[in-house]
Design an enzyme around this catalytic site. Structure first.
Site, PDB file in Angstrom:
ATOM      1  N   LYS A  72      42.634  47.672  58.352  1.00 29.02           N
ATOM      2  CA  LYS A  72      41.930  47.976  57.090  1.00 29.02           C
ATOM      3  C   LYS A  72      40.969  46.855  56.745  1.00 29.02           C
ATOM      4  O   LYS A  72      39.805  47.078  56.398  1.00 29.02           O
ATOM      5  CB  LYS A  72      42.929  48.163  55.957  1.00 29.02           C
ATOM      6  CG  LYS A  72      42.298  48.120  54.556  1.00 29.02           C
ATOM      7  CD  LYS A  72      43.324  48.192  53.470  1.00 29.02           C
ATOM      8  CE  LYS A  72      44.065  46.945  53.195  1.00 29.02           C
ATOM      9  NZ  LYS A  72      43.346  45.942  52.366  1.00 29.02           N
ATOM     10  N   ASN A  73      41.421  45.605  56.857  1.00 31.78           N
ATOM     11  CA  ASN A  73      40.605  44.470  56.406  1.00 31.78           C
ATOM     12  C   ASN A  73      39.487  44.093  57.368  1.00 31.78           C
ATOM     13  O   ASN A  73      38.714  43.180  57.099  1.00 31.78           O
ATOM     14  CB  ASN A  73      41.507  43.269  56.104  1.00 31.78           C
ATOM     15  CG  ASN A  73      42.314  43.511  54.844  1.00 31.78           C
ATOM     16  OD1 ASN A  73      42.038  44.465  54.095  1.00 31.78           O
ATOM     17  ND2 ASN A  73      43.294  42.688  54.603  1.00 31.78           N
ATOM     18  N   CYS A 170      43.706  41.302  39.028  1.00 29.52           N
ATOM     19  CA  CYS A 170      44.450  42.019  40.073  1.00 29.52           C
ATOM     20  C   CYS A 170      45.903  41.591  39.997  1.00 29.52           C
ATOM     21  O   CYS A 170      46.199  40.491  39.527  1.00 29.52           O
ATOM     22  CB  CYS A 170      43.824  41.648  41.408  1.00 29.52           C
ATOM     23  SG  CYS A 170      44.909  41.819  42.798  1.00 29.52           S
ATOM     24  N   ARG A 175      41.529  36.219  41.160  1.00 30.49           N
ATOM     25  CA  ARG A 175      40.619  36.598  42.264  1.00 30.49           C
ATOM     26  C   ARG A 175      39.164  36.719  41.839  1.00 30.49           C
ATOM     27  O   ARG A 175      38.538  37.790  41.981  1.00 30.49           O
ATOM     28  CB  ARG A 175      41.102  37.870  42.940  1.00 30.49           C
ATOM     29  CG  ARG A 175      42.535  37.754  43.449  1.00 30.49           C
ATOM     30  CD  ARG A 175      42.973  38.930  44.217  1.00 30.49           C
ATOM     31  NE  ARG A 175      42.307  39.057  45.493  1.00 30.49           N
ATOM     32  CZ  ARG A 175      42.507  40.089  46.310  1.00 30.49           C
ATOM     33  NH1 ARG A 175      43.325  41.073  45.947  1.00 30.49           N
ATOM     34  NH2 ARG A 175      41.906  40.148  47.474  1.00 30.49           N
ATOM     35  N   PRO A 176      38.564  35.639  41.372  1.00 31.76           N
ATOM     36  CA  PRO A 176      37.138  35.684  40.999  1.00 31.76           C
ATOM     37  C   PRO A 176      36.272  35.842  42.255  1.00 31.76           C
ATOM     38  O   PRO A 176      36.766  35.692  43.364  1.00 31.76           O
ATOM     39  CB  PRO A 176      36.918  34.300  40.377  1.00 31.76           C
ATOM     40  CG  PRO A 176      37.935  33.423  41.041  1.00 31.76           C
ATOM     41  CD  PRO A 176      39.138  34.298  41.306  1.00 31.76           C
ATOM     42  N   ASP A 363      49.497  37.973  53.444  1.00 35.53           N
ATOM     43  CA  ASP A 363      49.752  39.419  53.449  1.00 35.53           C
ATOM     44  C   ASP A 363      51.049  39.783  54.150  1.00 35.53           C
ATOM     45  O   ASP A 363      51.407  40.959  54.193  1.00 35.53           O
ATOM     46  CB  ASP A 363      48.580  40.164  54.109  1.00 35.53           C
ATOM     47  CG  ASP A 363      47.300  40.053  53.280  1.00 35.53           C
ATOM     48  OD1 ASP A 363      46.225  40.384  53.803  1.00 35.53           O
ATOM     49  OD2 ASP A 363      47.391  39.608  52.126  1.00 35.53           O
ATOM     50  N   ARG A 455      47.224  52.826  50.369  1.00 32.55           N
ATOM     51  CA  ARG A 455      45.928  52.169  50.434  1.00 32.55           C
ATOM     52  C   ARG A 455      45.720  51.475  51.761  1.00 32.55           C
ATOM     53  O   ARG A 455      44.602  51.306  52.221  1.00 32.55           O
ATOM     54  CB  ARG A 455      45.815  51.096  49.381  1.00 32.55           C
ATOM     55  CG  ARG A 455      46.162  51.533  47.995  1.00 32.55           C
ATOM     56  CD  ARG A 455      46.028  50.366  47.189  1.00 32.55           C
ATOM     57  NE  ARG A 455      44.686  49.904  47.402  1.00 32.55           N
ATOM     58  CZ  ARG A 455      43.881  49.683  46.402  1.00 32.55           C
ATOM     59  NH1 ARG A 455      44.345  49.813  45.209  1.00 32.55           N
ATOM     60  NH2 ARG A 455      42.665  49.324  46.617  1.00 32.55           N
TER      61      ARG A 455
HETATM   62  C1  EPZ Z   1      41.205  39.047  51.721  1.00 34.05           C
HETATM   63  O1  EPZ Z   1      41.024  39.072  50.310  1.00 34.05           O
HETATM   64  C2  EPZ Z   1      42.071  40.248  52.069  1.00 34.05           C
HETATM   65  N1  EPZ Z   1      41.393  41.452  51.652  1.00 34.05           N
HETATM   66  C3  EPZ Z   1      43.412  40.116  51.352  1.00 34.05           C
HETATM   67  O2  EPZ Z   1      44.249  41.189  51.788  1.00 34.05           O
HETATM   68  C4  EPZ Z   1      44.081  38.827  51.769  1.00 34.05           C
HETATM   69  O3  EPZ Z   1      45.251  38.649  51.022  1.00 34.05           O
HETATM   70  C5  EPZ Z   1      43.139  37.643  51.481  1.00 34.05           C
HETATM   71  O4  EPZ Z   1      41.875  37.845  52.127  1.00 34.05           O
HETATM   72  C6  EPZ Z   1      43.706  36.329  51.992  1.00 34.05           C
HETATM   73  O5  EPZ Z   1      43.996  36.386  53.344  1.00 34.05           O
HETATM   74  C7  EPZ Z   1      40.418  41.950  52.472  1.00 34.05           C
HETATM   75  O6  EPZ Z   1      40.078  41.428  53.515  1.00 34.05           O
HETATM   76  C8  EPZ Z   1      39.763  43.216  52.032  1.00 34.05           C
HETATM   77  P1  EPZ Z   1      40.084  35.325  49.550  1.00 34.05           P
HETATM   78  P2  EPZ Z   1      39.924  38.132  49.610  1.00 34.05           P
HETATM   79  O7  EPZ Z   1      38.711  35.402  48.993  1.00 34.05           O
HETATM   80  O8  EPZ Z   1      38.825  37.915  50.527  1.00 34.05           O
HETATM   81  C9  EPZ Z   1      40.159  32.492  45.712  1.00 34.05           C
HETATM   82  C10 EPZ Z   1      45.747  43.014  51.583  1.00 34.05           C
HETATM   83  O9  EPZ Z   1      46.933  43.012  51.251  1.00 34.05           O
HETATM   84  N2  EPZ Z   1      38.732  32.822  45.557  1.00 34.05           N
HETATM   85  O10 EPZ Z   1      40.242  34.768  50.903  1.00 34.05           O
HETATM   86  O11 EPZ Z   1      39.646  38.676  48.287  1.00 34.05           O
HETATM   87  C11 EPZ Z   1      41.065  33.709  45.505  1.00 34.05           C
HETATM   88  O12 EPZ Z   1      41.328  33.925  44.158  1.00 34.05           O
HETATM   89  C12 EPZ Z   1      44.739  42.123  50.821  1.00 34.05           C
HETATM   90  O13 EPZ Z   1      45.292  43.685  52.522  1.00 34.05           O
HETATM   91  C13 EPZ Z   1      38.001  32.216  44.566  1.00 34.05           C
HETATM   92  O14 EPZ Z   1      38.513  31.407  43.795  1.00 34.05           O
HETATM   93  O15 EPZ Z   1      40.747  36.772  49.471  1.00 34.05           O
HETATM   94  C14 EPZ Z   1      42.291  33.322  46.309  1.00 34.05           C
HETATM   95  O16 EPZ Z   1      43.129  32.542  45.544  1.00 34.05           O
HETATM   96  C15 EPZ Z   1      45.297  41.526  49.582  1.00 34.05           C
HETATM   97  N3  EPZ Z   1      36.691  32.557  44.433  1.00 34.05           N
HETATM   98  C16 EPZ Z   1      41.694  32.540  47.476  1.00 34.05           C
HETATM   99  O17 EPZ Z   1      40.396  32.116  47.075  1.00 34.05           O
HETATM  100  C17 EPZ Z   1      36.065  33.451  45.271  1.00 34.05           C
HETATM  101  O18 EPZ Z   1      34.868  33.726  45.118  1.00 34.05           O
HETATM  102  C18 EPZ Z   1      41.562  33.313  48.784  1.00 34.05           C
HETATM  103  O19 EPZ Z   1      40.989  34.544  48.499  1.00 34.05           O
HETATM  104  C19 EPZ Z   1      36.836  34.050  46.285  1.00 34.05           C
HETATM  105  C20 EPZ Z   1      38.169  33.718  46.417  1.00 34.05           C
END
Ligand code: EPZ
Length: 488
Positions: A72-73, A170, A175-176, A363, A455
């Site tokens: 999916k990702n 969320c 998650r900003p 995950d 999902r």
């Molecule tokens: C991806 O989410 C995955 N989703 C998530 O999978 C996964 O948990 C996550 O990466 C971490 O591995 C998809 O690929 C669609 P991040 P993403 O940006 O990209 C902070 C699942 O279960 N952050 O790597 O949204 C954020 O809040 C899902 O399939 C900022 O502060 O995660 C988090 O604490 C859930 N500002 C950390 O970074 C930003 O602009 C990592 O988030 C972006 C992120």
């Protein structure tokens, strides 16, 4: 008997006339579970029809082979990448999960032609974004799937402007998307936020295209890296991105983009170089297997003491998961594209910290917690990626687990047998951990709100049933999902 939309009222009236009388072999509970009755009942009480549940009787070891679907990702960013060209992009091994359907709607709303394959081609998707009349991602869609923000970079790079709803909060954390925005500003986009939307335009004073630049991410972000990577492919000049995510899904996206004519080097490492090109073309690409789905089934095999062959996965993407499971005593045999998990030896407790790739994935944290509830000893699980990703713990406690949460740490005292209960799924991976716990619990567990599971897991109950699990879905006959809180 007034319900919200006129046609459902019609439907109820029509069905009311066709409800069969109960027979001796059918108990009142079973009768009330029948879909037609549920619709009638829902019509009267106005309850939400979309609350499918899973009913699982625990105790069966999982035996046989389960085949892993596409990731999916990886599929979500690859579908967004099709916005970068006016030519068709053909994606294979697309999982049949609800987030794909949401992405199809998102792209179609912008004017792209999206053909989800059916029949023998049901894992293929063809996307052609010849023209994009409305480069916009509405709140209606983004609120159901936060990964919709992945269209921001491609749209501003291709169309020179984009309007994307902010995803909002969320279940697992704030998650900003500030890092996505900062990165696009580095490439010369002018960004404003108003009425819950991000507006991005290429600054006309600085030319008609985004410009290559150095981008250093304050922290590692998966979709942030993917969003910038896509934008940089059409930028004027070279972009050097540092502190990038190294997840296999990022690599897979880069492989598609290079097949579309992009010039990307270093994907899969923390430094990625992109030489911008003026145009990209169509391509055909096969999505990598889902490492999180594979990890979930490996834990299911270990927990149930079965002999399960998890086929069609890429073990090279599972190193951290397999290493941690080996530490707990789980026996596996790894082949080129499969992992066999065997035997019902007791598991030992082992502490675990979630990390960015190649560390242990967040995950898989919830699924690992389910395993730790049955291990001998105490495991300390530390969640380093998201600030609120222990929602499943209290549901596991309802099933008899011994878990204490202290901030980002969960202290799991193992060896406590689980007993069946009615539990509530709060997000995608939390629901997976409840399914795993139910497979070893004594009695019949009822898991509510399994739309979270749909999902990101393709036909999970069919796959589990095929390897011996006693599992069934109860709910309505017209699965239609209400706007679930955005998660992936
Ligand atoms: C991806 O989410 C995955 N989703 C998530 O999978 C996964 O948990 C996550 O990466 C971490 O591995 C998809 O690929 C669609 P991040 P993403 O940006 O990209 C902070 C699942 O279960 N952050 O790597 O949204 C954020 O809040 C899902 O399939 C900022 O502060 O995660 C988090 O604490 C859930 N500002 C950390 O970074 C930003 O602009 C990592 O988030 C972006 C992120």
């Amino acid at each position: 008997m007034r319900s919200s939309s006129s046609d459902s009222l019609e439907l109820q009236t029509e069905l009311l006339l066709t409800i069969p009388r109960p027979t001796s072999s059918c108990s009142p509970l079973e009768y009330s579970q029948r879909p037609v009755c549920k619709i009638f009942i829902a019509g009267i009480s106005g309850t939400n029809l979309d609350m499918d549940k899973l009913v699982i009787r625990g105790g069966n070891p999982l035996l046989g082979t389960v085949r892993i679907s596409g990731a999916k990702n990886a599929a979500l960013p690859c579908m967004a990448a099709a916005l970068l060209t006016e030519e068709p992009v053909i994606l294979e091994n697309i999982p049949q999960v609800h987030d794909i359907e949401t992405t199809r709607k998102l792209l179609a709303a912008m004017g792209a032609e999206v053909e989800l394959g059916y029949g023998r081609a049901h894992h293929r998707t063809t996307i052609c974004a010849r023209t994009l009349a409305a480069p916009e991602a509405s709140y209606e869609l983004v609120k159901t799937m936060r990964a919709s923000t992945l269209v921001l970079g491609p749209l501003v790079a291709r169309c020179g402007h984009a309007r994307v709803s902010l995803p909002g909060g969320c279940a697992i954390g704030a998650r900003p998307i500030d890092l996505h925005i900062k990165g696009l500003e580095r490439l010369g986009a002018k960004i404003t936020q108003e009425h819950g939307y991000v507006e991005a335009v290429v600054d006309p004073l600085k030319g008609a295209r985004l410009r290559g630049a150095e981008v250093v991410f304050d922290r590692i972000t998966v979709t942030g890296t993917e969003d910038l990577l896509m934008a940089a492919t059409l930028a004027d000049g070279e972009t050097i991105m540092q502190n990038c995510a190294r997840e296999p899904e990022v690599n897979d996206l880069a492989a598609l983009l290079n097949a579309m004519g992009a010039k990307i080097q270093g994907a899969g490492t923390s430094t990625i170089r992109v030489k911008g090109v003026s145009k990209l073309h169509g391509a055909r690409h096969r999505i990598i297997p889902d490492r999180i789905e594979a990890g979930t089934f490996i834990v299911a095999g270990a927990l149930t003491g079965g002999d399960l062959n998890v086929a069609g996965c890429d073990p090279a993407h599972l190193t951290a998961i397999l290493q941690k499971l080996a530490e707990t005593g789980v026996k596996t045999a790894v082949k080129a594209d499969s992992v066999r998990v065997m035997g019902d030896q007791p598991h030992q407790a082992a502490d675990m910290n979630t990390e960015e790739y190649p560390g242990f994935p967040t995950d898989m944290q919830a699924q690992y917690m389910a395993l730790a509830t049955q291990a001998e000893g105490t495991s300390i699980i530390t969640e380093n990626i998201f600030e609120n990703r222990f929602m499943h713990a209290q549901e596991l406690v309802r099933m008899g687990a011994n878990i204490k949460i202290e901030g980002r740490r969960a202290i799991v005292r193992g060896g406590t047998p689980l007993s069946a209960a009615a539990v509530l799924a709060s997000d995608l991976r939390a629901s997976a951990s409840l399914v795993l716990a139910a497979l070893v619990a004594d009695g019949e567990t009822i898991i509510d709100r399994v739309y979270h599971l749909d999902r990101g897991y393709e036909h999970i109950e069919e796959k589990l049933k095929a390897v011996g699990a006693e599992i069934r879905r109860v709910g309505n006959i017209f699965p239609k999902r209400a706007a679930a809180p955005a998660q992936s």
